[in-house]
Design a protein around this motif. Sequence first.
Motif, PDB file in Angstrom:
ATOM      1  N   VAL A  81       0.838  -1.199   0.000  1.00 43.47           N
ATOM      2  CA  VAL A  81       0.000   0.000   0.000  1.00 43.47           C
ATOM      3  C   VAL A  81       0.875   1.253   0.000  1.00 43.47           C
ATOM      4  O   VAL A  81       0.626   2.205  -0.757  1.00 43.47           O
ATOM      5  CB  VAL A  81      -0.950  -0.011   1.213  1.00 43.47           C
ATOM      6  N   ALA A  82       1.916   1.269   0.824  1.00 44.42           N
ATOM      7  CA  ALA A  82       2.803   2.429   0.885  1.00 44.42           C
ATOM      8  C   ALA A  82       3.553   2.619  -0.426  1.00 44.42           C
ATOM      9  O   ALA A  82       3.758   3.752  -0.888  1.00 44.42           O
ATOM     10  CB  ALA A  82       3.789   2.259   2.042  1.00 44.42           C
ATOM     11  N   GLN A  83       3.963   1.523  -1.048  1.00 46.75           N
ATOM     12  CA  GLN A  83       4.653   1.613  -2.341  1.00 46.75           C
ATOM     13  C   GLN A  83       3.762   2.270  -3.386  1.00 46.75           C
ATOM     14  O   GLN A  83       4.203   3.163  -4.126  1.00 46.75           O
ATOM     15  CB  GLN A  83       5.053   0.212  -2.804  1.00 46.75           C
ATOM     16  N   ILE A  84       2.501   1.834  -3.467  1.00 47.73           N
ATOM     17  CA  ILE A  84       1.579   2.389  -4.467  1.00 47.73           C
ATOM     18  C   ILE A  84       1.264   3.844  -4.132  1.00 47.73           C
ATOM     19  O   ILE A  84       1.237   4.706  -5.019  1.00 47.73           O
ATOM     20  CB  ILE A  84       0.301   1.537  -4.526  1.00 47.73           C
ATOM     21  N   ARG A  85       1.023   4.126  -2.835  1.00 42.06           N
ATOM     22  CA  ARG A  85       0.725   5.500  -2.429  1.00 42.06           C
ATOM     23  C   ARG A  85       1.880   6.446  -2.744  1.00 42.06           C
ATOM     24  O   ARG A  85       1.682   7.545  -3.256  1.00 42.06           O
ATOM     25  CB  ARG A  85       0.414   5.492  -0.928  1.00 42.06           C
ATOM     26  N   ASP A  86       3.106   6.007  -2.451  1.00 39.32           N
ATOM     27  CA  ASP A  86       4.276   6.844  -2.713  1.00 39.32           C
ATOM     28  C   ASP A  86       4.470   7.087  -4.205  1.00 39.32           C
ATOM     29  O   ASP A  86       4.898   8.173  -4.619  1.00 39.32           O
ATOM     30  CB  ASP A  86       5.529   6.195  -2.121  1.00 39.32           C
ATOM     31  N   GLU A  87       4.155   6.085  -5.019  1.00 38.59           N
ATOM     32  CA  GLU A  87       4.272   6.266  -6.469  1.00 38.59           C
ATOM     33  C   GLU A  87       3.248   7.274  -6.972  1.00 38.59           C
ATOM     34  O   GLU A  87       3.544   8.107  -7.841  1.00 38.59           O
ATOM     35  CB  GLU A  87       4.099   4.921  -7.174  1.00 38.59           C
ATOM     36  N   ALA A  88       2.022   7.214  -6.432  1.00 43.11           N
ATOM     37  CA  ALA A  88       1.006   8.210  -6.811  1.00 43.11           C
ATOM     38  C   ALA A  88       1.448   9.601  -6.386  1.00 43.11           C
ATOM     39  O   ALA A  88       1.239  10.587  -7.114  1.00 43.11           O
ATOM     40  CB  ALA A  88      -0.336   7.848  -6.169  1.00 43.11           C
ATOM     41  N   HIS A  89       2.063   9.698  -5.212  1.00 44.54           N
ATOM     42  CA  HIS A  89       2.546  10.981  -4.718  1.00 44.54           C
ATOM     43  C   HIS A  89       3.647  11.525  -5.623  1.00 44.54           C
ATOM     44  O   HIS A  89       3.634  12.703  -6.012  1.00 44.54           O
ATOM     45  CB  HIS A  89       3.062  10.799  -3.287  1.00 44.54           C
ATOM     46  N   ARG A  90       4.596  10.661  -5.970  1.00 38.23           N
ATOM     47  CA  ARG A  90       5.688  11.091  -6.863  1.00 38.23           C
ATOM     48  C   ARG A  90       5.161  11.546  -8.210  1.00 38.23           C
ATOM     49  O   ARG A  90       5.563  12.581  -8.752  1.00 38.23           O
ATOM     50  CB  ARG A  90       6.665   9.925  -7.064  1.00 38.23           C
ATOM     51  N   PHE A  91       4.244  10.776  -8.773  1.00 38.89           N
ATOM     52  CA  PHE A  91       3.717  11.086 -10.099  1.00 38.89           C
ATOM     53  C   PHE A  91       2.930  12.397 -10.082  1.00 38.89           C
ATOM     54  O   PHE A  91       2.999  13.194 -11.024  1.00 38.89           O
ATOM     55  CB  PHE A  91       2.826   9.937 -10.561  1.00 38.89           C
ATOM     56  N   ALA A  92       2.192  12.640  -9.005  1.00 41.09           N
ATOM     57  CA  ALA A  92       1.446  13.892  -8.897  1.00 41.09           C
ATOM     58  C   ALA A  92       2.375  15.085  -8.742  1.00 41.09           C
ATOM     59  O   ALA A  92       2.166  16.141  -9.358  1.00 41.09           O
ATOM     60  CB  ALA A  92       0.480  13.810  -7.716  1.00 41.09           C
ATOM     61  N   ILE A  93       3.417  14.941  -7.925  1.00 38.95           N
ATOM     62  CA  ILE A  93       4.327  16.062  -7.681  1.00 38.95           C
ATOM     63  C   ILE A  93       5.085  16.443  -8.943  1.00 38.95           C
ATOM     64  O   ILE A  93       5.209  17.630  -9.277  1.00 38.95           O
ATOM     65  CB  ILE A  93       5.312  15.708  -6.548  1.00 38.95           C
ATOM     66  N   THR A  94       5.590  15.433  -9.684  1.00 37.22           N
ATOM     67  CA  THR A  94       6.336  15.768 -10.907  1.00 37.22           C
ATOM     68  C   THR A  94       5.436  16.459 -11.925  1.00 37.22           C
ATOM     69  O   THR A  94       5.861  17.396 -12.606  1.00 37.22           O
ATOM     70  CB  THR A  94       6.939  14.496 -11.520  1.00 37.22           C
ATOM     71  N   GLY A  95       4.176  16.016 -12.026  1.00 35.39           N
ATOM     72  CA  GLY A  95       3.258  16.672 -12.944  1.00 35.39           C
ATOM     73  C   GLY A  95       2.929  18.081 -12.505  1.00 35.39           C
ATOM     74  O   GLY A  95       2.865  19.010 -13.323  1.00 35.39           O
ATOM     75  N   MET A  96       2.733  18.276 -11.194  1.00 31.26           N
ATOM     76  CA  MET A  96       2.420  19.612 -10.690  1.00 31.26           C
ATOM     77  C   MET A  96       3.582  20.566 -10.912  1.00 31.26           C
ATOM     78  O   MET A  96       3.397  21.718 -11.321  1.00 31.26           O
ATOM     79  CB  MET A  96       2.080  19.504  -9.196  1.00 31.26           C
ATOM     80  N   ARG A  97       4.803  20.100 -10.659  1.00 32.11           N
ATOM     81  CA  ARG A  97       5.965  20.974 -10.840  1.00 32.11           C
ATOM     82  C   ARG A  97       6.138  21.376 -12.297  1.00 32.11           C
ATOM     83  O   ARG A  97       6.489  22.524 -12.600  1.00 32.11           O
ATOM     84  CB  ARG A  97       7.213  20.278 -10.324  1.00 32.11           C
ATOM     85  N   ALA A  98       5.905  20.426 -13.199  1.00 28.63           N
ATOM     86  CA  ALA A  98       6.017  20.753 -14.626  1.00 28.63           C
ATOM     87  C   ALA A  98       4.952  21.767 -15.028  1.00 28.63           C
ATOM     88  O   ALA A  98       5.227  22.710 -15.780  1.00 28.63           O
ATOM     89  CB  ALA A  98       5.885  19.481 -15.456  1.00 28.63           C
ATOM     90  N   LYS A  99       3.731  21.575 -14.529  1.00 33.95           N
ATOM     91  CA  LYS A  99       2.662  22.517 -14.860  1.00 33.95           C
ATOM     92  C   LYS A  99       2.938  23.887 -14.265  1.00 33.95           C
ATOM     93  O   LYS A  99       2.736  24.918 -14.911  1.00 33.95           O
ATOM     94  CB  LYS A  99       1.329  21.984 -14.338  1.00 33.95           C
ATOM     95  N   ARG A 100       3.432  23.915 -13.029  1.00 35.87           N
ATOM     96  CA  ARG A 100       3.740  25.191 -12.369  1.00 35.87           C
ATOM     97  C   ARG A 100       4.838  25.933 -13.115  1.00 35.87           C
ATOM     98  O   ARG A 100       4.757  27.140 -13.341  1.00 35.87           O
ATOM     99  CB  ARG A 100       4.178  24.916 -10.928  1.00 35.87           C
ATOM    100  N   ALA A 101       5.872  25.192 -13.533  1.00 38.18           N
ATOM    101  CA  ALA A 101       6.962  25.823 -14.278  1.00 38.18           C
ATOM    102  C   ALA A 101       6.468  26.367 -15.600  1.00 38.18           C
ATOM    103  O   ALA A 101       6.858  27.454 -16.041  1.00 38.18           O
ATOM    104  CB  ALA A 101       8.086  24.825 -14.509  1.00 38.18           C
ATOM    105  N   SER A 102       5.547  25.632 -16.247  1.00 32.58           N
ATOM    106  CA  SER A 102       5.001  26.087 -17.522  1.00 32.58           C
ATOM    107  C   SER A 102       4.199  27.355 -17.340  1.00 32.58           C
ATOM    108  O   SER A 102       4.295  28.295 -18.136  1.00 32.58           O
ATOM    109  CB  SER A 102       4.123  24.989 -18.126  1.00 32.58           C
ATOM    110  N   VAL A 103       3.416  27.412 -16.265  1.00 33.94           N
ATOM    111  CA  VAL A 103       2.605  28.609 -16.012  1.00 33.94           C
ATOM    112  C   VAL A 103       3.492  29.803 -15.712  1.00 33.94           C
ATOM    113  O   VAL A 103       3.270  30.913 -16.204  1.00 33.94           O
ATOM    114  CB  VAL A 103       1.635  28.346 -14.841  1.00 33.94           C
ATOM    115  N   ARG A 104       4.533  29.578 -14.913  1.00 32.07           N
ATOM    116  CA  ARG A 104       5.373  30.696 -14.489  1.00 32.07           C
ATOM    117  C   ARG A 104       6.282  31.209 -15.578  1.00 32.07           C
ATOM    118  O   ARG A 104       6.674  32.375 -15.579  1.00 32.07           O
ATOM    119  CB  ARG A 104       6.214  30.268 -13.274  1.00 32.07           C
ATOM    120  N   THR A 105       6.662  30.369 -16.512  1.00 30.72           N
ATOM    121  CA  THR A 105       7.599  30.780 -17.557  1.00 30.72           C
ATOM    122  C   THR A 105       6.939  30.983 -18.907  1.00 30.72           C
ATOM    123  O   THR A 105       7.614  31.264 -19.882  1.00 30.72           O
ATOM    124  CB  THR A 105       8.713  29.731 -17.727  1.00 30.72           C
ATOM    125  N   GLY A 106       5.623  30.798 -18.967  1.00 33.61           N
ATOM    126  CA  GLY A 106       4.954  30.963 -20.242  1.00 33.61           C
ATOM    127  C   GLY A 106       5.155  29.794 -21.166  1.00 33.61           C
ATOM    128  O   GLY A 106       4.973  29.915 -22.366  1.00 33.61           O
TER     129      GLY A 106
END
Length: 705
Positions: free
Chosen positions: A625-650
């Motif tokens: 359960v922790a392995q799957i949860r941590d993978e979902a967390h990692r996948f969400a964070i990397t996507g959020m950071r990419a989206k945030r960088a795209s918004v901030r830099t145009g």
Amino acid sequence: MTAAAVPDPPSSPHPSPQALPSSDGAAEPATPRAADLAAQAAAVRDRVLAEVAALPSLPGVYRYFDAAGGVLYVGKARNLKRRVSSYFQKDHGGTRIGHMISRIARLETTVVRTEAEALLLENNLIKTLNPRFNILFRDDKSYPYLKIAAHPFPRIAYYRGTVDRKHTYFGPYPGAWAVKETILLLQKAFRLRTCEDTVYANRSRPCLLYQIRRCSGPCVGLITPADYARDVADAGAFLRGDADGVIAQLQTQMMAHAEVLEFERAAEVRNRIAALSRVLHQQSMEENSLSARDRDVDILAVRVQGGRACVNLAMVRGGRHLGDRAHFPAHVEDAAALSESDLAALEAQADAQAAAGDAAAALAPVRAPVEQQVLEAFIAQHYLGVAPPPSLVVSHAVDTGLLAALTEQTGVKINAQSAPREQRRIWLEMADKGAQIALARLLSEEGSQRERTRALVEALDLAVEDQAALRIECFDISHTAGEATQASCVVYEAHAMKSADYRRYNIDGITGGDDYAAMRQVLQRRYGKIAEARAAAQADGSLAADATGAQVPKALRLPDLVLVDGGRGQVSMAREVFEQLGLDLSLIVGVEKGEGRKVGLEELVFADGREKVYLGHDSAALMLVAQIRDEAHRFAITGMRAKRASVRTGGSKLEDIPGVGPKKRARLLQRFGGLRGVAAAGVDDLCTVEGISRDLADTIYRALH
């Protein structure tokens, strides 16, 4: 190559429909609905058998499809009619091939001119279609290269992607570390620059790499174009394997500097020679002992154990061993069983033809061992997209027809040696040991994953007949103070994370930071259409209300477990969504963090009213359960950071746009008040800036949008 049109069934006899096993056994249908399904299945069998009877006796490729349009198997044949009909000569019962044949709803064929064309087309289709019963290797195009960029003072760089003829590439290399080690060597020995062109164009004084003698300082004119070009040529010659020639040339340069009393420059050349000599010594081989055929070689060793296989690929380029990489194919057991049953059918057919006096057709094939099948599948699939070297050293002999087909496709004569001597034998032993270690590690990890899956099924009392078919989907929400909210969905199935099934969802239309609303939105988007489709299928009788597992088409199947990263609040929101959609609440499990948010103290929260469960910090189920949860967390964070960088830099940086130097960049930022203003400007507005032509303005606009 032309697609073979299947004509209307001829009047001549064809294989009996009874030869194709029924998926529901031989029992009489008990209800009118079952009778309709049985009639439909019989009609499908009759149609397939009629198509088989009408196939031409020509070389080609055949493809089997199930009722949902999924590809079951892709095969090649010297004689399409004979090969395909062999599958339907007898009842295969509950074997793997029987399971496949019972699912065949239609077939397609493509006629080609030669067996070599059939082989290449077969493996192209295998890579494209990912059939269920073929040996599949992941389509890995991530092999890195070392690039020498086209420029008056070329730079050396690590590169992945499609090669461009404008630049010079060396490789591919088995991994990133091999490229970086080679770049470090070239910096020490030839002092080639590694800086980006934008940095190079704006230097006013040498950088630190010049100070530590890793660069010759072309950015500030500390080396002439002719001398730098000679260093680039020497580096290229060394990478191509001509180390002796490079060292001899450097020795000539050193003596020439010494004769005119330029002792400092002579010492620099001496240090280059020493650096190259150390590398050659580390490779544990003498360059002058290698023949020309040993300059570029791929070594392939295969190991099969426990239903899994490993092909270890080691690369030798320019006489230097660059390392290896292990590849693990899918569907080895299914493909091997299919091949064995296919051989039995062909041998039976050959015996019958021999009894009838057809000696030419009675030559029964000899089934290749599983290791050879795996190796041939790798060679065919891998080298379709990667140019092979002229020499292959293999642990098992491979079909000469395969090598001939690759030779015809690439235009390079390819030889394979399965019993090498001397240096090649050492390389093969190293590759084989690497394959053995990698496969043992994989089996150990998979055994651990199976144990974790079993523990979770037992801990939650899940009604799962086949634990390998257990599918878990896990959701997590990520944002930065409400900015760039993204939800992730990761999938665990067949005792492994299925990255191909991962999904990210951009969350819009909610109050920033409202994780509950974000969870509601992602669950509605993920399961809303499935719930509607299931309801419609149940209404028209095509799906039983209690249908589960294999009875449900893939497009309508729900996971066996839905994990949400959160406690009672998130679970309550998921319960509301599932109640609205009419889905089973027992599927929902929340992963609530324990006291102090410490790992191993998580508790499971259920949506159907069951009490919370603490599995224990050393529980195999909690580890999964922790392995799957941590993978979902990692996948969400990397996507959020990419989206945030795209918004901030145009969506891009002005520094990355060709033709926009520091002066034009400064003018743009000054005119529009920053990067957001530049991104908001139109093409006509950008043209008003000094030095920005309409073509460049259009390029900037497209890059930022």
